[in-house]
Every structure is written in structure tokens, then in C-alpha cells.
Design an enzyme around this catalytic site. Sequence first.
Site, PDB file in Angstrom:
ATOM      1  N   CYS A   1       0.818  -1.230   0.000  1.00  0.00           N
ATOM      2  CA  CYS A   1       0.000   0.000   0.000  1.00  0.00           C
ATOM      3  C   CYS A   1       0.848   1.275   0.000  1.00  0.00           C
ATOM      4  O   CYS A   1       0.351   2.338  -0.349  1.00  0.00           O
ATOM      5  CB  CYS A   1      -0.946   0.001   1.189  1.00  0.00           C
ATOM      6  SG  CYS A   1      -2.130  -1.349   1.102  1.00  0.00           S
TER       7      CYS A   1
ATOM      8  N   HIS B   1      -3.401   7.309   2.518  1.00  0.00           N
ATOM      9  CA  HIS B   1      -3.790   5.997   1.993  1.00  0.00           C
ATOM     10  C   HIS B   1      -5.196   5.687   2.493  1.00  0.00           C
ATOM     11  O   HIS B   1      -5.517   5.921   3.659  1.00  0.00           O
ATOM     12  CB  HIS B   1      -2.790   4.940   2.476  1.00  0.00           C
ATOM     13  CG  HIS B   1      -3.203   3.538   2.150  1.00  0.00           C
ATOM     14  ND1 HIS B   1      -3.649   3.179   0.912  1.00  0.00           N
ATOM     15  CD2 HIS B   1      -3.253   2.411   2.914  1.00  0.00           C
ATOM     16  CE1 HIS B   1      -3.957   1.893   0.919  1.00  0.00           C
ATOM     17  NE2 HIS B   1      -3.717   1.402   2.129  1.00  0.00           N
TER      18      HIS B   1
ATOM     19  N   ASN C   1     -10.042  -0.161  -0.204  1.00  0.00           N
ATOM     20  CA  ASN C   1      -8.578  -0.078  -0.160  1.00  0.00           C
ATOM     21  C   ASN C   1      -8.030  -0.603  -1.491  1.00  0.00           C
ATOM     22  O   ASN C   1      -8.103  -1.803  -1.752  1.00  0.00           O
ATOM     23  CB  ASN C   1      -8.056  -0.911   1.017  1.00  0.00           C
ATOM     24  CG  ASN C   1      -6.546  -0.855   1.159  1.00  0.00           C
ATOM     25  OD1 ASN C   1      -5.849  -0.353   0.277  1.00  0.00           O
ATOM     26  ND2 ASN C   1      -6.045  -1.365   2.268  1.00  0.00           N
TER      27      ASN C   1
HETATM   28  N1  ACO Z   1     -18.401  -8.716   8.778  1.00  0.00           N
HETATM   29  C1  ACO Z   1     -18.845  -8.978  10.022  1.00  0.00           C
HETATM   30  N2  ACO Z   1     -18.028  -9.309  11.030  1.00  0.00           N
HETATM   31  C2  ACO Z   1     -16.710  -9.364  10.766  1.00  0.00           C
HETATM   32  C3  ACO Z   1     -16.190  -9.108   9.472  1.00  0.00           C
HETATM   33  C4  ACO Z   1     -17.094  -8.767   8.459  1.00  0.00           C
HETATM   34  N3  ACO Z   1     -16.699  -8.469   7.211  1.00  0.00           N
HETATM   35  N4  ACO Z   1     -14.854  -9.251   9.526  1.00  0.00           N
HETATM   36  C5  ACO Z   1     -14.532  -9.573  10.779  1.00  0.00           C
HETATM   37  N5  ACO Z   1     -15.654  -9.665  11.526  1.00  0.00           N
HETATM   38  C6  ACO Z   1     -15.781 -10.009  12.945  1.00  0.00           C
HETATM   39  C7  ACO Z   1     -14.589 -10.720  13.499  1.00  0.00           C
HETATM   40  O1  ACO Z   1     -14.644 -12.087  13.210  1.00  0.00           O
HETATM   41  C8  ACO Z   1     -14.680 -10.407  14.961  1.00  0.00           C
HETATM   42  O2  ACO Z   1     -15.608 -11.283  15.541  1.00  0.00           O
HETATM   43  P1  ACO Z   1     -15.320 -11.909  16.983  1.00  0.00           P
HETATM   44  O3  ACO Z   1     -15.275 -10.726  17.905  1.00  0.00           O
HETATM   45  O4  ACO Z   1     -16.507 -12.805  17.198  1.00  0.00           O
HETATM   46  O5  ACO Z   1     -14.016 -12.620  16.888  1.00  0.00           O
HETATM   47  C9  ACO Z   1     -15.296  -9.010  15.004  1.00  0.00           C
HETATM   48  O6  ACO Z   1     -15.870  -8.802  13.712  1.00  0.00           O
HETATM   49  C10 ACO Z   1     -14.294  -7.936  15.293  1.00  0.00           C
HETATM   50  O7  ACO Z   1     -13.135  -8.147  14.495  1.00  0.00           O
HETATM   51  P2  ACO Z   1     -11.883  -7.186  14.567  1.00  0.00           P
HETATM   52  O8  ACO Z   1     -10.843  -7.683  13.624  1.00  0.00           O
HETATM   53  O9  ACO Z   1     -11.501  -6.941  15.980  1.00  0.00           O
HETATM   54  O10 ACO Z   1     -12.549  -5.851  14.012  1.00  0.00           O
HETATM   55  P3  ACO Z   1     -11.879  -4.446  13.895  1.00  0.00           P
HETATM   56  O11 ACO Z   1     -12.706  -3.444  14.585  1.00  0.00           O
HETATM   57  O12 ACO Z   1     -10.405  -4.471  14.213  1.00  0.00           O
HETATM   58  O13 ACO Z   1     -12.029  -4.134  12.338  1.00  0.00           O
HETATM   59  C11 ACO Z   1     -10.657  -4.191  10.368  1.00  0.00           C
HETATM   60  C12 ACO Z   1     -11.427  -5.005  11.407  1.00  0.00           C
HETATM   61  C13 ACO Z   1     -11.647  -3.327   9.634  1.00  0.00           C
HETATM   62  C14 ACO Z   1      -9.963  -5.145   9.421  1.00  0.00           C
HETATM   63  C15 ACO Z   1      -9.622  -3.299  11.075  1.00  0.00           C
HETATM   64  O14 ACO Z   1      -8.885  -4.041  11.990  1.00  0.00           O
HETATM   65  C16 ACO Z   1      -8.686  -2.627  10.134  1.00  0.00           C
HETATM   66  O15 ACO Z   1      -9.066  -1.744   9.378  1.00  0.00           O
HETATM   67  N6  ACO Z   1      -7.375  -2.973  10.202  1.00  0.00           N
HETATM   68  C17 ACO Z   1      -6.375  -2.338   9.392  1.00  0.00           C
HETATM   69  C18 ACO Z   1      -6.400  -2.797   8.003  1.00  0.00           C
HETATM   70  C19 ACO Z   1      -5.495  -1.864   7.212  1.00  0.00           C
HETATM   71  O16 ACO Z   1      -5.432  -0.683   7.459  1.00  0.00           O
HETATM   72  N7  ACO Z   1      -4.795  -2.339   6.284  1.00  0.00           N
HETATM   73  C20 ACO Z   1      -3.935  -1.346   5.616  1.00  0.00           C
HETATM   74  C21 ACO Z   1      -2.914  -1.905   4.997  1.00  0.00           C
HETATM   75  S1  ACO Z   1      -3.521  -2.828   3.651  1.00  0.00           S
HETATM   76  C22 ACO Z   1      -2.154  -3.242   2.711  1.00  0.00           C
HETATM   77  O17 ACO Z   1      -1.057  -2.882   2.959  1.00  0.00           O
HETATM   78  C23 ACO Z   1      -2.396  -4.177   1.544  1.00  0.00           C
END
Ligand code: ACO
Length: 323
Positions: free
Chosen positions: A113, A250, A280
Site C-alpha cells: 500500500c 492511503h 482499499n
Molecule cells: N463482517 C462482520 N463481522 C466481521 C467481518 C465482516 N466483514 N470481519 C470480521 N468480523 C468479525 C470478526 O470475526 C470479529 O468477531 P469476533 O469478535 O466474534 O471474533 C469481530 O468482527 C471484530 O473483528 P476485529 O478484527 O476486531 O474488528 P476491527 O474493529 O479491528 O475491524 C478491520 C477489522 C476493519 C480489518 C480493522 O482491523 C482494520 O481496518 N485494520 C487495518 C487494516 C489496514 O489498514 N490495512 C492497511 C494496509 S492494507 C495493505 O497494505 C495491503
Amino acid sequence: MIRSVVRGTGAALPRRIMKNADFEGMVETSDEWIAQRTGIRQRHIAADDETTASLGEAAARAALANAGLTPDDIDLIVLATSTPNNTFPATAVEIQNRLGMHHGFAFDMQAVCSGFVYAVTTADLYIRGGLAKRVLVIGSETFSRILDWSDRSTCVLFGDGAGALVLEAGEGTGTIADRGVLAASLRSDGAHKDKLFVDGGPSTTGTVGHLRMEGREVFKHAVGMITDVIEATFSQAGITADDLDWFVPHQANKRIIDASAKKLGIAEQKVVVTVDLHGNTSAASVPLALSVAVADGRIKKGDLVLLEAMGGGFTWGAVLVRW
Ligand code: ACO
């Protein structure tokens, strides 16, 4: 002194738009969950005939038209991508050929990214080093091809697309009043390589592989890394957040964007957000966001614009540009 001045911008998106609700029958998720956790409402997904090369070519042509130039005027193409058409040759070379350009040189850069921020910094060094006068800097990705479409924690986050800039050598006085690339700061730390990676490759599995991410871990590190590298860029240029006209981060997650801007003291109205429209798009996200804000008249000649990205590796970086 020589400065690398932005002469044109362009973008290209796949025809098909996939809304959050379209995932509801595929994996256990909802429009509400995706929008609340990420700010994403839709993304574009490439059809079979749309590739990193074809999208990159279309974005490059749009940037050239915007600059009033033709491929004959370009010396170098730097393509930021982690989803090349083939393992080799570089997709940049394929774009060069598609543009009918048989002079100069072209290569790919892979910093996930952060690829576009790395590519702008690299192009700037080629221009200031006298090796190129005009550079097409492209970010183009088809992440839909490396997603595990049964994994709800990743497949809802990414989209496809491409954006491009034409950078051109110009004369500057050496102050931050100059137009062009003014400061840059790049970082990487492979200690985090297993938090966001693709589980295949030519030298390991002999397959392309699928994207794997520990989202919570990435999130935990993102804001601190982003703000550190931006503060380093500010101190290099001798400016503060108040001097900025636009912040073009980003586009991974609206919550990361908001938290970073808040920590840095960047006013909300100066932040360009397109994650709702594109998801993204990895290395394409910053040039896509730039193209939107240039086309709608927000970013204008003379504006001070901060670009930032963070991604797999981890890699991260920031570039300050006077438009
Ligand atoms: N729909 C519904 N529920 C979901 C989904 C979905 N699509 N995906 C995950 N969940 C669930 C999980 O299983 C989890 O359930 P559990 O509590 O029963 O285990 C719950 O939702 C919470 O999951 P978290 O991972 O804690 O959710 P979080 O609030 O952290 O959000 C996210 C997840 C959006 C991925 C976030 O962590 C994020 O944005 N991380 C950074 C990603 C990023 O910025 N990447 C950039 C670099 S990308 C690159 O370089 C290619």
C-alpha cells in the site's frame, strides 16, 4: 535547484461496482458492519479483461491528456503494484508497450500500500539526479485477484483501480515556496511481515497465493507509524500541520485516517477521503484520491499537499508536494 513538479493526474476504475450489500449472500457480514468499521460503502472490481496493465494504461493516458503531453514526452515509467500481470516482465514494461513507447525505461516497485509514496520519492530522485525529465508515476492494482473471497475479514476491504501522475523537472529556488516534491520520508520494518502478506509466491509455493491479514494488529500499529513518518516529513520541510492545504492519506480505513489526522492536528476539512467509493486499492489509493480532489477543484496549483501511506511489510512513508 531541480524540482519534480506535478504536471498532470489521471485515474481509471473497473466498470463493475460492488456495494457492501452485495457481500451479504456470500459471507456472513452486513453493509452496516463494513461501513461502521471501515467507512467503505462500495469498491470497483475488475472483469476478466481488466488487468493491472490495462487499468494502469488507462490512468496513464488520462494523466498524459491532463498534462497536455504524449508518451513521446516521457522518459521513465515507475509502476507501484503488488498485483502485476505476470511475475515478470515488469507490468510497467507492458504499460510502456501499450502506450506505444519504445524509448526510455520502465520498472515496477513493490511496497504494497505504500508503493505509490515510494514510487513518487524514487521518480523525484531520478528527476533531480538528471536521469529523467518527465516521469509517469502509476499506482495500479487488481487486489480482487488475490483475495480469499470466503474470508469476510479481508474480502470486504479491498478494491481495484489505478491512478497516475506526470512529474516533470522544473526550476526551484530551494525553499518550500517552490512547486514540486519538497520532502519525503520512507520506512519499512520486516519484523511485521507476517501481519499482512500473501501466502504464495514464485520462490516458495510456486502459486500466486491469497492475502492474509491480522487486521487488529495492523490497526494497532498504523496510527503511530503514520504520524511518526509525517512528523519527520514536517520537520524536514520546517512546517507544521497548519501550513497544509490538503492531506491525502492511503485509503484503508476511515477510522485510521480520522485518528491520524486528529493526532497530527490536521483539520477535518483538509482531509481527502475516497475510501467510501473505492475501498482499499493499495498502491492505487493515493493517486485515485488525488485525481478525485484535483478533478473536483479542491487541489489547486500552489497548494501544499501531504501524501501518506502504510502497508504490508510493514512499509510506510510520506511525501510533501506543492502542487
Ligand atoms: N463482517 C462482520 N463481522 C466481521 C467481518 C465482516 N466483514 N470481519 C470480521 N468480523 C468479525 C470478526 O470475526 C470479529 O468477531 P469476533 O469478535 O466474534 O471474533 C469481530 O468482527 C471484530 O473483528 P476485529 O478484527 O476486531 O474488528 P476491527 O474493529 O479491528 O475491524 C478491520 C477489522 C476493519 C480489518 C480493522 O482491523 C482494520 O481496518 N485494520 C487495518 C487494516 C489496514 O489498514 N490495512 C492497511 C494496509 S492494507 C495493505 O497494505 C495491503
